[in-house]
Write a protein that holds these residues in place. Sequence first.
Motif, PDB file in Angstrom:
ATOM      1  N   ARG A 152       0.837  -1.204   0.000  1.00 55.82           N
ATOM      2  CA  ARG A 152       0.000   0.000   0.000  1.00 55.82           C
ATOM      3  C   ARG A 152       0.879   1.265   0.000  1.00 55.82           C
ATOM      4  O   ARG A 152       0.626   2.216  -0.740  1.00 55.82           O
ATOM      5  N   ARG A 153       1.916   1.248   0.794  1.00 52.52           N
ATOM      6  CA  ARG A 153       2.797   2.413   0.867  1.00 52.52           C
ATOM      7  C   ARG A 153       3.575   2.616  -0.434  1.00 52.52           C
ATOM      8  O   ARG A 153       3.714   3.742  -0.929  1.00 52.52           O
TER       9      ARG A 153
ATOM     10  N   GLU B  67       5.552   0.945  -8.471  1.00 57.59           N
ATOM     11  CA  GLU B  67       4.850  -0.289  -8.822  1.00 57.59           C
ATOM     12  C   GLU B  67       5.822  -1.456  -9.012  1.00 57.59           C
ATOM     13  O   GLU B  67       5.559  -2.574  -8.568  1.00 57.59           O
TER      14      GLU B  67
ATOM     15  N   GLN C 159       2.752   1.598  -3.429  1.00 61.37           N
ATOM     16  CA  GLN C 159       1.849   1.996  -4.509  1.00 61.37           C
ATOM     17  C   GLN C 159       1.491   3.472  -4.405  1.00 61.37           C
ATOM     18  O   GLN C 159       1.355   4.158  -5.417  1.00 61.37           O
ATOM     19  N   LYS C 160       1.349   3.974  -3.178  1.00 63.23           N
ATOM     20  CA  LYS C 160       1.068   5.407  -2.999  1.00 63.23           C
ATOM     21  C   LYS C 160       2.221   6.261  -3.508  1.00 63.23           C
ATOM     22  O   LYS C 160       2.028   7.385  -3.968  1.00 63.23           O
ATOM     23  N   ARG C 161       3.437   5.718  -3.429  1.00 65.77           N
ATOM     24  CA  ARG C 161       4.606   6.449  -3.910  1.00 65.77           C
ATOM     25  C   ARG C 161       4.829   6.258  -5.411  1.00 65.77           C
ATOM     26  O   ARG C 161       5.764   6.821  -5.972  1.00 65.77           O
ATOM     27  N   GLY C 162       4.010   5.421  -6.024  1.00 66.28           N
ATOM     28  CA  GLY C 162       4.169   5.164  -7.458  1.00 66.28           C
ATOM     29  C   GLY C 162       5.258   4.163  -7.785  1.00 66.28           C
ATOM     30  O   GLY C 162       5.701   4.058  -8.930  1.00 66.28           O
TER      31      GLY C 162
END
Length: 418
Positions: free
Chosen positions: A224-225, A232, A227-230
């Motif tokens: 989750r963290r 992937e 993905q929030k930072r992009g």
Amino acid sequence: MGEVTKTLELKLVDPNVHKREKLRETRDAYQQALQAAFAAGCDTQSAANDVVVEYDLSGYAKNALKMYVPQLHNSYDADELHDDHPVRFTNEGLQLDHQPQNAIEWYVKIPHHEDYHLWIPAHANPDQRELLEAVYADDAEMGESRLFERDGTWYLHVTAARDVEDQSGASARQRTPIGVDIGEASLVTVCHCDESGSPVRPRLWADDGKAVRRLRKTYFTAIRRLQKRGSERIAESYGDALWDRIDDVFHHVTSEVVEYAESVENPVLVLEDLTYIRENMDYGEYMNRRLHGWGFAKLHAQIRYKAAEKGIPVETVNPRNTSKACHACGEHGYRPRQATFQCSNDGCWVGEYQADVNGAINIADRYRGGESHRQSDRTSRQKAGDDDSATDGASLTGPQDSQADAETQQVTLGTYAS
């Protein structure tokens, strides 16, 4: 006679630019068809066929989709799909060839679309050589195959089934049922009873349950963290590493479960039937969501094939109320704590009992009482109830990539190609 099923691992050897393009075309078309059929809510093979028939895929991929999409709705209760599903082919789609005189011995024919397929050299897992050769010699049966790309490398996973002799010629009544309870507190709990019905040598893998819960929590928090930072790509790589660690725990525990069974005279491992598993998951929305994501199916599969390798039979029973009923008196109880079962019958000697052991004994007692569902019997019933056949789809009769092209390619790579 029992049956062992394993997944054969094949690594495709550096397909050239043209073949990589074709593999990606197949993957993209498959993902589009899968997403479309899932979004349309297809819960029968006929409904799925109406959607996937329009896509540029081989009949083998379409037939696999027809069977897979209804399972997503009916068996797995999936709410959404991710875009990393492997391409599935039915057992008729893949073809193997063995050329032991070459630097790379194995070749696979992979369906591309309705009138074209690809021959590609492949490295096999050396530990699986015997079973792979048995498949090639028709001494073992090839099942579904899955094609996927990871970190720029293409892989094929192929299921293979082979008959093995049972360890014991004992009849069902002579066998000692070992109840196998799979849960979240104790990852697995096993127990059998003596002739008087008293529990014998219960074993719990509680520490392994804690380890898997910790890894899963780490996975979901970190992903989750990231993905929030992009991030992937980092998230995907990190997630793969964590799930590999979970798989290691699963393999370790299921091997020890089978070792436990080997120590019992005339054993039969008794599992809860996954067909009915949701009936036993009435713990509220939050816990239901967690349990549906738990590794029931993977643990079941590993126990089944490892037991089959040792000639130990495996049976299944309906899991309904195995965690709620007292194994001694049959009255329903409750859990004051996760690992504790409290019988509601004041006259019962049980009182408080270890909850997972209570469940394992109930599972074994279901088999002892005459209830069991063989895996093969259930599969046959499901096939008999299918609403259409798996023969729909075009055969591969048009122009195709040749095996000679694959052999030429592998010669240019040299002995040390990987």
